[in-house]
Design an enzyme around this catalytic site. Sequence first.
Site, PDB file in Angstrom:
ATOM      1  CE  LYS A 141      67.012  21.590  63.409  1.00 25.87           C
ATOM      2  NZ  LYS A 141      66.010  22.593  63.779  1.00 25.87           N
ATOM      3  CB  THR A 147      62.174  22.944  54.878  1.00 27.74           C
ATOM      4  OG1 THR A 147      62.134  24.356  55.083  1.00 27.74           O
ATOM      5  CG2 THR A 147      61.715  22.627  53.469  1.00 27.74           C
ATOM      6  NE  ARG A 165      61.809  24.313  67.986  1.00 32.59           N
ATOM      7  CZ  ARG A 165      62.922  24.942  67.621  1.00 32.59           C
ATOM      8  NH1 ARG A 165      63.517  25.773  68.451  1.00 32.59           N
ATOM      9  NH2 ARG A 165      63.428  24.759  66.424  1.00 32.59           N
ATOM     10  CE  LYS A 222      67.209  28.943  62.379  1.00 32.42           C
ATOM     11  NZ  LYS A 222      65.828  28.543  62.064  1.00 32.42           N
ATOM     12  CB  ALA A 226      67.893  24.218  70.429  1.00 30.41           C
ATOM     13  CG  PHE A 263      70.041  26.230  66.644  1.00 31.01           C
ATOM     14  CD1 PHE A 263      70.189  26.911  65.451  1.00 31.01           C
ATOM     15  CD2 PHE A 263      69.539  26.924  67.733  1.00 31.01           C
ATOM     16  CE1 PHE A 263      69.858  28.261  65.342  1.00 31.01           C
ATOM     17  CE2 PHE A 263      69.213  28.273  67.638  1.00 31.01           C
ATOM     18  CZ  PHE A 263      69.375  28.938  66.440  1.00 31.01           C
ATOM     19  CG  PHE A 306      69.979  24.403  49.687  1.00 29.79           C
ATOM     20  CD1 PHE A 306      69.553  25.698  49.950  1.00 29.79           C
ATOM     21  CD2 PHE A 306      69.965  23.487  50.733  1.00 29.79           C
ATOM     22  CE1 PHE A 306      69.147  26.074  51.216  1.00 29.79           C
ATOM     23  CE2 PHE A 306      69.550  23.847  52.006  1.00 29.79           C
ATOM     24  CZ  PHE A 306      69.136  25.146  52.243  1.00 29.79           C
ATOM     25  CD1 TRP A 324      62.645  25.666  50.392  1.00 24.24           C
ATOM     26  CD2 TRP A 324      62.718  25.634  48.168  1.00 24.24           C
ATOM     27  NE1 TRP A 324      62.496  26.966  49.954  1.00 24.24           N
ATOM     28  CE2 TRP A 324      62.536  26.975  48.591  1.00 24.24           C
ATOM     29  CE3 TRP A 324      62.795  25.378  46.804  1.00 24.24           C
ATOM     30  CZ2 TRP A 324      62.437  28.038  47.695  1.00 24.24           C
ATOM     31  CZ3 TRP A 324      62.694  26.439  45.906  1.00 24.24           C
ATOM     32  CH2 TRP A 324      62.526  27.751  46.354  1.00 24.24           C
TER      33      TRP A 324
END
Length: 556
Positions: A71, A73, A94, A105, A273, A301, A381, A409
């Site tokens: 997210k 990214t 953030r 993560k 979150a 999230f 992806f 990405w």
Amino acid sequence: MKQDIEIAREAEMLRISRIAAKLGAAEDDIEFFGKYKAKFSESFIKSLEGRPEGKLVLVTAVNPTPAGEGKTTVTVGLGDALSRLGKNAVISLREPSLGPCFGIKGGAAGGGYAQVIPMEDINLQFTGDFSAVAAANNLLAAMIDNHVHHGNRLDIDTRQIAWKRCEDMNDRVLRNIVVGLGSKGDGFVREDHFVITAASEIMAIICLSEDMNDLKRRIDRIIVAYDRQGNPVTAKDLKATGAMAVLLRDAIKPNLVQTLEHTPAIVHGGPFANIAHGCDSVRATRTALKLADIVVTEAGFGADLGAEKFFDIKCRKAGFRPDAVVLVATVRALKYNGGVEKAGLKEENLEALGKGICNLGKHMENLAKYGVPVVVALNRFTTDTDAEIGFVRQYCEERGAGFAVADVWKNGGAGGEDLARKVIDILEKKPSDFHYLYENGIPLTEKIGTVAKEIYGAAAVNYSNNAARAIAKAEAMGFGNFPVCIAKTQYSLSDDPKKLGRPEDFTITVREAYISAGAGFLVALTGDIMTMPGLPGTPAAENMDIDGSGEISGLS
């Protein structure tokens, strides 16, 4: 394939004064943290008062896999794409927490060719904001114990000390501890607890405060304990506010960095979150809105957590009115919600995709309840197949939703231009009719029930006896008009991480509730969610190292 850290390290960074200049800020308007990081000065932030504000775009997502779905990214790539199309755009994010960085993560600076830099600094100590939050939090904890040790003038009931210590690391053994062991001079023996810094009330206060005066008013209101008559004892009663504000003097100032493509990025505040309100600071967003025509921000999230809290807590507190929402989905997250194990997500599986895409549908329905136009961004992806992408596209278009593939990405801002055009089209042609999910005046249990039923899809809410008593006490103390901050697993719309897709006919269980009077909301803990996470069986920390020249490896 290059790792994120390698891409970031090869980037040509501009000195932060040049990034500030893009925003009309001179060198005297920023406070330097080396060549590539800075904070905005208080005088510069004050000089922005009265300026018109730009458009606000929120980036949120479906329920993720344990590895996250990119997210941030997409947020970075969208900001870069808007800049490439000639828009004056600023990204507002953030700060990463060390817990996820060294846990499962990874970092939170984006990835591939859509990152904010210097990536290593941002993901590690950055400008020291998390350390300042922890120091202020733990100073208050020390002053509580010290007050009791030196006579307890406020008659604090040591069985009802509500304030917890914190640190910015996943450390499960600190969830429940005993302090004060030793001699009489070592304090009194009692049970104590830790939360991760991102879930602390001080972090929430930093993120929701408008300025230093507001921050001090909020610290004043923090309920740290109750006396033997059941009355609240506050940080103001302990005379802790001034010293805590001193520690937070710099942490309250938003940080300025840049993307790989030199788009200005404001990175400030870091609540999770799933166990906190999950948005960057009000000061960061407001500063960005004064400096840009379009601001792209994110909430943590899935939309059931971050977006709901962004709308019902942050926007309510700050008066923001978002203009558009980008809902990030990935083929692998939808297959995960369709029952595919993490190890098999790279394989084409249209059957699982068909089962799991209902999760995307539920989030689309939820966001529509806030009256803000939505476009779905499929974060691509390398393992996604054309058939899978086409399936998601058709699903969205059949439901009248905008859709774009974000290939940021791999291609940075260029890979986000289709998404950026769709966002621009919304901003120019589809005015937002933003409204909250619930109103302030309804009871706290009704607010929790509204979120549980309307957003999660629950049939009912069950309260433990302790939670029911805590909520009733909060109402009696005059906090019934607060919004609610529900802590819940990020992996499911329910409070059970194993219930994937779009679960139905389930009950949300609120096991604990407490007032964050300084932040201005009631926290409700559901299911087995913890405010101090633990490390996984194989933490990311095991793969990190630094060589003799200072180069870090394994950080992502």
